[in-house]
Design an enzyme around this catalytic site. Structure first.
Site, PDB file in Angstrom:
ATOM      1  N   TYR A 124     -10.451  -9.041  -7.983  1.00  0.00           N
ATOM      2  CA  TYR A 124      -9.789  -8.999  -8.977  1.00  0.00           C
ATOM      3  C   TYR A 124      -9.499  -8.760 -10.082  1.00  0.00           C
ATOM      4  O   TYR A 124      -9.572  -8.666 -11.220  1.00  0.00           O
ATOM      5  CB  TYR A 124      -8.094  -8.829  -8.379  1.00  0.00           C
ATOM      6  CG  TYR A 124      -7.863  -8.374  -7.037  1.00  0.00           C
ATOM      7  CD1 TYR A 124      -8.032  -6.668  -7.336  1.00  0.00           C
ATOM      8  CD2 TYR A 124      -7.412  -8.145  -6.297  1.00  0.00           C
ATOM      9  CE1 TYR A 124      -7.972  -6.044  -5.975  1.00  0.00           C
ATOM     10  CE2 TYR A 124      -7.232  -7.561  -4.904  1.00  0.00           C
ATOM     11  CZ  TYR A 124      -7.358  -6.109  -4.316  1.00  0.00           C
ATOM     12  OH  TYR A 124      -7.077  -5.159  -4.291  1.00  0.00           O
ATOM     13  N   HIS A 177      -4.981  -9.459   2.934  1.00  0.00           N
ATOM     14  CA  HIS A 177      -6.467  -8.880   2.800  1.00  0.00           C
ATOM     15  C   HIS A 177      -6.782  -9.645   4.116  1.00  0.00           C
ATOM     16  O   HIS A 177      -6.381 -10.663   4.518  1.00  0.00           O
ATOM     17  CB  HIS A 177      -6.889  -9.739   1.826  1.00  0.00           C
ATOM     18  CG  HIS A 177      -7.288  -8.549   0.700  1.00  0.00           C
ATOM     19  ND1 HIS A 177      -7.081  -8.819  -0.883  1.00  0.00           N
ATOM     20  CD2 HIS A 177      -6.618  -7.247   0.841  1.00  0.00           C
ATOM     21  CE1 HIS A 177      -7.659  -7.194  -1.455  1.00  0.00           C
ATOM     22  NE2 HIS A 177      -6.272  -6.789  -0.584  1.00  0.00           N
ATOM     23  N   ARG A 237      -0.921  -1.826  -6.955  1.00  0.00           N
ATOM     24  CA  ARG A 237      -1.276  -2.838  -5.865  1.00  0.00           C
ATOM     25  C   ARG A 237      -2.602  -3.538  -6.252  1.00  0.00           C
ATOM     26  O   ARG A 237      -2.320  -4.708  -6.452  1.00  0.00           O
ATOM     27  CB  ARG A 237      -1.883  -2.470  -5.034  1.00  0.00           C
ATOM     28  CG  ARG A 237      -2.369  -3.567  -3.603  1.00  0.00           C
ATOM     29  CD  ARG A 237      -2.761  -2.507  -2.483  1.00  0.00           C
ATOM     30  NE  ARG A 237      -3.075  -3.003  -1.113  1.00  0.00           N
ATOM     31  CZ  ARG A 237      -3.214  -4.445  -1.019  1.00  0.00           C
ATOM     32  NH1 ARG A 237      -2.209  -4.377  -0.433  1.00  0.00           N
ATOM     33  NH2 ARG A 237      -4.155  -4.922   0.339  1.00  0.00           N
ATOM     34  N   LYS A 274      -2.822  -1.934   7.602  1.00  0.00           N
ATOM     35  CA  LYS A 274      -4.131  -2.305   7.824  1.00  0.00           C
ATOM     36  C   LYS A 274      -4.606  -3.085   8.720  1.00  0.00           C
ATOM     37  O   LYS A 274      -4.176  -5.078   8.375  1.00  0.00           O
ATOM     38  CB  LYS A 274      -5.081  -2.253   6.445  1.00  0.00           C
ATOM     39  CG  LYS A 274      -6.565  -1.928   6.484  1.00  0.00           C
ATOM     40  CD  LYS A 274      -6.679  -2.329   4.941  1.00  0.00           C
ATOM     41  CE  LYS A 274      -7.965  -1.402   5.693  1.00  0.00           C
ATOM     42  NZ  LYS A 274      -8.585  -0.912   4.312  1.00  0.00           N
ATOM     43  N   HIS A 311      -2.432   2.741  -5.565  1.00  0.00           N
ATOM     44  CA  HIS A 311      -3.251   1.490  -5.611  1.00  0.00           C
ATOM     45  C   HIS A 311      -3.569   0.993  -6.763  1.00  0.00           C
ATOM     46  O   HIS A 311      -4.063  -0.501  -6.239  1.00  0.00           O
ATOM     47  CB  HIS A 311      -4.184   2.728  -4.580  1.00  0.00           C
ATOM     48  CG  HIS A 311      -5.250   1.405  -3.631  1.00  0.00           C
ATOM     49  ND1 HIS A 311      -4.408   0.820  -2.447  1.00  0.00           N
ATOM     50  CD2 HIS A 311      -5.952   0.159  -3.615  1.00  0.00           C
ATOM     51  CE1 HIS A 311      -5.124  -0.254  -2.203  1.00  0.00           C
ATOM     52  NE2 HIS A 311      -6.295  -0.624  -2.360  1.00  0.00           N
ATOM     53  N   ARG A 367       0.282  -1.570  -0.050  1.00  0.00           N
ATOM     54  CA  ARG A 367       0.154  -0.007  -0.376  1.00  0.00           C
ATOM     55  C   ARG A 367       0.808   0.952  -0.112  1.00  0.00           C
ATOM     56  O   ARG A 367       2.117   1.370   0.604  1.00  0.00           O
ATOM     57  CB  ARG A 367      -1.457  -0.253   1.451  1.00  0.00           C
ATOM     58  CG  ARG A 367      -1.982  -1.112   1.334  1.00  0.00           C
ATOM     59  CD  ARG A 367      -2.802  -1.401   2.173  1.00  0.00           C
ATOM     60  NE  ARG A 367      -3.928  -2.065   2.540  1.00  0.00           N
ATOM     61  CZ  ARG A 367      -3.212  -3.030   2.584  1.00  0.00           C
ATOM     62  NH1 ARG A 367      -2.860  -3.628   3.564  1.00  0.00           N
ATOM     63  NH2 ARG A 367      -4.830  -4.498   2.996  1.00  0.00           N
TER      64      ARG A 367
END
Length: 273
Positions: free
Chosen positions: A257, A248, A225, A116, A222, A91
């Site tokens: 994705y 994640h 990514r 995160k 982003h 990120r």
């Protein structure tokens, strides 16, 4: 007015005004603050509120050719940082906050600290970036040594580490991989030190590169990514591996994705290599 009126207002926002889920949540938070902190009145559970729906948005994904076009218009440190976003799946803030000690050239991996959800994870260091990153760190180390000679050289340490390890703030291992070009005053401690580079530097560079490449997609940092995850899945790596590299929480976030899923892969190779 109490629970019933608050619930009716929130339902009105969702049903009649068709606001976004975030707008309804903001209104709810404001009302809860009003009742609890200002009116000093407890409000019950709002169980019957009709919640605004949050639509699932597909991320912007670049093709390999488009990624190459963008990188052709990036230079210097922004190009190296963008390479980590695309080649390691970092990120934006994970990249700018990266410390020297968390880059392992021997095992070709990067350890992301306090990502995160305040979780650590390990991702790959692209082979093609190893040499440029080592050259970059050589320059950064020389700059750090000069800072120390000039009476500076300290870096911000998280939590209470600065009190626990008093010499760590000046050590090379704790320095930022991408430091700021100038020494500034830390507003928390009023100490003059070199912080990490402002994330806006990379954001602006990527924005200009996308525009110069003529790509008609709203691509941002982003997006690199997103493209990292998609290209790994297209290369045949299983979704669980990609999920761990991205940090994640659940598989469903990763599945969005691409439709190229559940193809087994042995070992992981960065899409940049």
């Amino acid at each position: 007015m109490a629970e019933e009126e608050v619930a009716q207002f929130l339902i009105h926002l969702a049903r009649d005004l068709n606001v976004a889920a975030s707008t309804q949540n903001q209104a709810l938070s404001a009302l809860l603050f009003l009742y609890k902190e200002v009116l000093k009145q407890e409000i019950g559970w709002l169980e019957k509120v009709e919640r605004a729906k949050k639509p699932a948005k597909l991320p912007v994904v670049l093709t390999r050719s488009e990624v190459k076009q963008i990188f052709a218009h990036l230079h210097g440190t922004p190009k190296l940082m963008a390479g980590l976003l695309y080649g390691s799946g970092l990120r934006l803030m994970e990249c700018v906050r990266l410390r020297v000690k968390d880059v392992d050239f021997g095992y070709a991996r990067i350890t992301v600290r306090d990502g995160k959800g305040q979780k650590d994870r390990v991702t790959m260091l692209p082979v093609n970036l190893a040499a440029p990153l080592e050259r970059h760190l050589t320059k950064v180390k020389a700059q750090h040594q000069q800072d120390v000679e000039d009476g500076f050289g300290e870096v911000y340490l998280p939590d209470a580490l600065e009190r626990k390890y008093r010499s760590a703030a000046r050590s090379w291992a704790w320095q930022f991989v991408f430091p700021s070009s100038r020494i500034s005053v830390d507003p928390r401690t009023r100490t003059r030190r070199r912080h990490h580079v402002d994330e806006n530097v990379l954001q602006v560079a990527v924005k200009h590169a996308v525009r110069a490449s003529g790509i008609n997609k709203p691509a941002t940092c982003h997006t690199l990514r997103h493209s990292f995850a998609t290209h790994l899945l297209e290369n045949g790596y299983d979704i669980r591996t990609v999920q761990e590299l991205l940090g994640h929480k659940d598989v469903s976030t990763t599945m969005i994705y691409t439709h190229v899923l559940n193809r087994p892969g042995i070992g992981v190779k960065s899409p940049l290599d």
